[in-house]
Design an enzyme around this catalytic site. Sequence first.
Site, mmCIF file in Angstrom:
data_model
loop_
_atom_site.group_PDB
_atom_site.id
_atom_site.type_symbol
_atom_site.label_atom_id
_atom_site.label_comp_id
_atom_site.label_asym_id
_atom_site.label_seq_id
_atom_site.Cartn_x
_atom_site.Cartn_y
_atom_site.Cartn_z
ATOM 1 N N ARG A 1 4.188 5.963 -11.308
ATOM 2 C CA ARG A 1 4.768 6.937 -12.234
ATOM 3 C C ARG A 1 5.809 6.311 -13.146
ATOM 4 O O ARG A 1 5.932 6.683 -14.308
ATOM 5 C CB ARG A 1 5.408 8.091 -11.449
ATOM 6 N N GLU B 1 8.970 7.543 -4.467
ATOM 7 C CA GLU B 1 8.682 7.015 -3.137
ATOM 8 C C GLU B 1 9.925 6.532 -2.388
ATOM 9 O O GLU B 1 10.035 6.718 -1.170
ATOM 10 C CB GLU B 1 7.655 5.877 -3.243
ATOM 11 N N GLU C 1 5.225 2.479 9.120
ATOM 12 C CA GLU C 1 5.648 1.735 7.933
ATOM 13 C C GLU C 1 7.065 2.154 7.526
ATOM 14 O O GLU C 1 7.359 2.484 6.383
ATOM 15 C CB GLU C 1 4.680 1.907 6.759
ATOM 16 N N ASP D 1 5.443 6.717 2.260
ATOM 17 C CA ASP D 1 6.505 7.210 1.380
ATOM 18 C C ASP D 1 6.035 8.243 0.363
ATOM 19 O O ASP D 1 6.620 8.397 -0.695
ATOM 20 C CB ASP D 1 7.130 6.030 0.632
ATOM 21 N N HIS E 1 -0.942 2.482 -11.210
ATOM 22 C CA HIS E 1 -0.841 3.932 -11.076
ATOM 23 C C HIS E 1 0.591 4.436 -10.973
ATOM 24 O O HIS E 1 0.819 5.646 -10.924
ATOM 25 C CB HIS E 1 -1.594 4.399 -9.826
ATOM 26 N N HIS F 1 -7.292 4.345 -12.303
ATOM 27 C CA HIS F 1 -6.815 5.488 -11.535
ATOM 28 C C HIS F 1 -7.174 6.792 -12.243
ATOM 29 O O HIS F 1 -7.263 6.851 -13.481
ATOM 30 C CB HIS F 1 -5.298 5.385 -11.360
#
Length: 375
Positions: free
Chosen positions: A217, A133, A119, A97, A215, A248
């Site tokens: 957003r 995503e 996936e 994604d 990590h 990260h």
Amino acid sequence: MKKIIIVLGTRPEAIKLAPLVLALKAMPDKVDCKLCVTGQHRQMLDSVLELFGLIPDMDLELMRPNQSLGTLTAGAIEKLDAYFQIEKPDAVVVQGDTTTVFAASLTAFYHKIPIAHVEAGLRTGNMLSPWPEEANRVLTTRLAHWHFCPTKLNRDNLLKEGVLAEQIYITGNTVIDTLFWSLEKLKEEKITIPGLPGESLDFIGDRRLVLITGHRRENFGKGFEDICNAIVELGKRFPDNVFIYPVHLNPNVREPVERIIANEKLENVFLIEPQSYLPFVALMSRSYLILTDSGGVQEEAPSLGKPVLVMRDTTERPEAVIAGTVKLIGAEYDNIVNEATLLLSDENAYRKMSQAMNPYGDGHAVERIVDELLR
């Protein structure tokens, strides 16, 4: 002979597609498989490619500091457009994604190249969570020809959206193939983890390890501040436990971690660099509890019998939540502290979540995907 191009750009994509690349490249008499990397991640991607001995046939080198999603998407489409024009593949394979997935799918569609989505069918139902995503995978579904789903629930999601049943295949998740491969490799290799005492997990002894990753957003800003403050509180509340956080590389993650956690200088909290896949599997295997906002960890940890507290409000991987080995807790300070404290203090609560189960497959997903692509 058919030509298949596999496009990937990030560490998670590389982890989940590496066994597929290796499988296809191992049969040059049947298929011409080429690996194209966009470089959406750079250092983190390269370490996975090195682990599996993969050398890209094309590297678009798109990584730029602090670039916007629009810039990344436009750059990927422009370079993929030229590459597909030269190679003229019979199929393009993408996974998951990411922005790379959407850009590669849209470009392949423009060239009328069939798209295989590995996936497929994961959904939260909220286009803003995870962002971007959820939109990437929904849009990719509309463009794809083959939909390789990890679970029946993913298949059901696609059927509800009008995808034809004959284009959907339940394969399991390729990350389980990779995980099992890695566990075997760990039996043979001694892993070093820079940033830890002795660069080894031996210093932990019989103490419990809490592994942390983050990590997303949507957690930038207050979410990460709450996560960092919660880690500090847990480190103080449980001084006999060890907390390890591979931080990260994104500046939006590093700034609050340095400002809030590092300044406390807690002796039982270790901030280390992002790990390549094999050391990370070693960390997961040794852990007692995992705090994460990642997607992939939600799939891997249940196979290891590790409870996972997911610091997000939604998940596109509800199978382990339903099974009870994963729990959504959001990124709020009180929730993180309270839920982690419960599992670190109550053996019964921990035992209920730590029962090993694997809703994501048997480690043979790649075989099923290869069979269908070649058929």
